[in-house]
Scaffold this motif. Structure first.
Motif, mmCIF file in Angstrom:
data_model
loop_
_atom_site.group_PDB
_atom_site.id
_atom_site.type_symbol
_atom_site.label_atom_id
_atom_site.label_comp_id
_atom_site.label_asym_id
_atom_site.label_seq_id
_atom_site.Cartn_x
_atom_site.Cartn_y
_atom_site.Cartn_z
ATOM 1 N N ALA A 30 0.878 -1.266 0.173
ATOM 2 C CA ALA A 30 0.004 -0.098 0.044
ATOM 3 C C ALA A 30 0.786 1.346 -0.089
ATOM 4 O O ALA A 30 0.469 2.275 -0.736
ATOM 5 N N MET A 31 2.069 1.253 0.592
ATOM 6 C CA MET A 31 2.967 2.486 0.760
ATOM 7 C C MET A 31 3.190 2.683 -0.606
ATOM 8 O O MET A 31 3.465 3.523 -1.142
ATOM 9 N N LEU A 32 4.060 1.624 -1.355
ATOM 10 C CA LEU A 32 4.746 1.761 -2.555
ATOM 11 C C LEU A 32 3.273 2.141 -3.518
ATOM 12 O O LEU A 32 3.786 2.789 -4.474
ATOM 13 N N ASP A 33 2.248 1.542 -3.388
ATOM 14 C CA ASP A 33 1.277 2.063 -4.125
ATOM 15 C C ASP A 33 0.856 3.460 -4.289
ATOM 16 O O ASP A 33 0.666 4.362 -5.192
ATOM 17 N N SER A 34 0.801 4.069 -3.040
ATOM 18 C CA SER A 34 0.611 5.367 -2.906
ATOM 19 C C SER A 34 1.667 6.110 -3.466
ATOM 20 O O SER A 34 1.469 7.378 -3.849
ATOM 21 N N GLU A 35 2.667 5.715 -3.412
ATOM 22 C CA GLU A 35 3.842 6.601 -4.444
ATOM 23 C C GLU A 35 3.861 6.295 -6.166
ATOM 24 O O GLU A 35 3.810 7.205 -6.885
#
Length: 124
Positions: A30-35
């Motif tokens: 989710a963190m990577l997707d938010s970037e």
């Protein structure tokens, strides 16, 4: 080993993780997707490797900034902890002079005597 499907930048990936680690993998994805989402929105469809690289670098930049702030806070905390402990302030409590105590005792005795006379009806 559990297999999970995660989505980053609108693309799905199959990944494996240790049992019990699923929540952490989903949080990291989710963190990577938010970037990745803003990159995809700005540049359109990017090659998978480039999208993941750019997203990872942006996330690493944020992590580096947090680590730098953490280092600064630790240094500040160490500085505060290294300060000498101030001496406790001594409070001086004034002592009541003996003559005041004697005077108060005398006034109390007079008041009691006056109260006794009032009860006996001898006060005019």
């Amino acid at each position: 080993m559990p297999d999970l499907e995660i989505t980053i930048g609108g693309r799905s990936f199959q990944v494996a993780c240790q049992p019990g680690e699923e929540h952490f993998l989903r949080a990291a994805a989710a963190m990577l997707d938010s970037e990745a989402q803003p990159l995809v929105a700005q540049m359109g469809r990017l090659p998978e490797a480039r999208m993941l690289l750019m997203s990872g670098l942006m996330l690493a930049d944020k992590a580096a900034a947090i680590e730098d702030e953490n280092r600064q806070l630790k240094a500040k905390l160490a500085e505060i902890e290294a300060r000498p402990v101030p001496e406790r302030e001594k409070l001086q409590v004034p002592v009541i002079p003996p003559q005041v105590v004697e005077t108060l005792a005398e006034l109390a005795a007079r008041a009691e005597a006056l109260a006794d006379r009032l009860e006996e009806g001898k006060v005019s």
